[in-house]
Design an enzyme around this catalytic site. Structure first.
Site, PDB file in Angstrom:
ATOM      1  N   TYR A 148       0.858  -1.193   0.000  1.00 17.92           N
ATOM      2  CA  TYR A 148       0.000   0.000   0.000  1.00 17.92           C
ATOM      3  C   TYR A 148       0.889   1.236   0.000  1.00 17.92           C
ATOM      4  O   TYR A 148       2.010   1.219   0.478  1.00 17.92           O
ATOM      5  CB  TYR A 148      -1.020  -0.013   1.125  1.00 17.92           C
ATOM      6  N   CYS A 149       0.377   2.289  -0.608  1.00 18.08           N
ATOM      7  CA  CYS A 149       1.139   3.524  -0.825  1.00 18.08           C
ATOM      8  C   CYS A 149       2.498   3.244  -1.467  1.00 18.08           C
ATOM      9  O   CYS A 149       3.549   3.612  -0.937  1.00 18.08           O
ATOM     10  CB  CYS A 149       1.323   4.291   0.473  1.00 18.08           C
ATOM     11  N   PRO A 150       2.501   2.563  -2.632  1.00 17.04           N
ATOM     12  CA  PRO A 150       3.769   2.233  -3.278  1.00 17.04           C
ATOM     13  C   PRO A 150       4.485   3.474  -3.803  1.00 17.04           C
ATOM     14  O   PRO A 150       3.852   4.454  -4.193  1.00 17.04           O
ATOM     15  CB  PRO A 150       3.339   1.320  -4.428  1.00 17.04           C
ATOM     16  N   LYS A 161       8.242  -4.943   2.137  1.00 15.20           N
ATOM     17  CA  LYS A 161       8.299  -3.526   2.510  1.00 15.20           C
ATOM     18  C   LYS A 161       8.022  -3.336   4.003  1.00 15.20           C
ATOM     19  O   LYS A 161       7.064  -3.882   4.539  1.00 15.20           O
ATOM     20  CB  LYS A 161       7.269  -2.752   1.681  1.00 15.20           C
TER      21      LYS A 161
END
Length: 280
Positions: A148-150, A161
């Site tokens: 999420y939020c790459p 991550k």
């Protein structure tokens, strides 16, 4: 990496600790604080500043998230799960903030040589590697697809991550911000964001790109290092790093005219969020 280290080396570092979890400590207050520090540091009223902060069960959404077709349903889903959703004023997409997630801001003046965007990212990456020297050689800064939020400066080990970096630039100041997933259930956090995008109708629009969140590519420092890490453990590593890079480290809080600026920035963020929610 050398440029990142150069920026970390300061004659004076100011430090603001807001890691004591209080339900009443609103994430919008954090964003207003960083705007205030950008102005104060950018005008050289304050030396470069590091701020550490933690929030209780909050979803920090990016501006692009507000374009989702059924955003209201997504926000209601967050409420049902016990989370408050707010829209921040820096880049990126939705992230989860809770007691196991440590956020750091490095605020620099951008008035002399100028700080390129990548240089800001590299500076934060250099700090994290210095804090965890045992694992530094394994750390990568690249986009982790499925997170999420790459972003291009996702921090990962073995393709998983554990942190994401963003930047806020205003009033001749640069705030480089990172969330560090220290402990907790990162897969559950990822599932929360994945369901949010599904409920909000991300697949019913083609204009914006939202991630297909894969919980298996997300992790925490505790999980990755196979040791029980608390936010306070990471804070000790942060303070040791700041002592190493600075001639003087001063613990502080907002003072003087900063308090007036803070109130104005906070009110602006409240009104902006109210306007977004009113239009749903």
């Amino acid at each position: 990496m050398k440029e990142g280290l150069d920026l970390l080396k300061q004659d004076n570092w100011r430090f603001i600790d807001q890691t004591t979890v209080q339900i009443a400590f609103d994430a919008l207050q954090s964003f207003a604080t960083d705007d205030t520090l950008c102005r104060s540091v950018g005008s050289q009223i304050s030396p470069p500043t590091t701020r550490a902060w933690v929030h209780h069960n909050t979803i920090s959404m990016g501006i692009q998230d507000t374009k989702l077709p059924d955003l209201k349903k997504g926000i209601n889903y967050f409420k049902e799960q016990g989370y408050r959703a707010v829209v921040r004023n820096s880049g990126g997409l939705a992230v989860v903030l809770d007691e196991g997630v440590l956020n750091l801001s490095l605020v620099f003046p951008d008035v002399e040589r100028g700080i390129a965007i990548d240089r800001g990212y590299e500076t934060m990456f250099a700090l994290i590697k210095h804090m965890f020297p045992k694992y530094a050689h394994k750390m990568e800064a690249r986009e982790i697809v499925g997170s999420y939020c790459p972003g291009s400066y996702d921090l990962s080990i073995s393709g998983k991550k554990f942190a994401g970096i963003s930047q806020r630039r205003m009033a001749k100041g640069v705030a480089v911000q990172i969330y560090l997933a220290v402990n907790g259930d990162q897969q559950k956090r990822a599932e929360l964001i994945r369901e949010f995008y599904r409920v909000s109708g991300k697949d019913r629009q083609e204009k914006y790109a939202f991630p297909d969140v894969d919980p298996s590519v997300m992790t925490t420092l505790s999980e990755m290092f196979e040791e029980s890490l608390e936010v306070n453990d990471v804070m000790v590593k942060l303070l040791n790093a700041l002592h190493y890079f600075s001639g003087k480290l001063e613990s502080s809080r907002l003072m003087g005219e900063e308090l007036d600026w803070y109130v104005a920035y906070y009110q602006r963020l409240i009104l902006r969020n109210e306007k977004i929610l009113a239009n749903l």
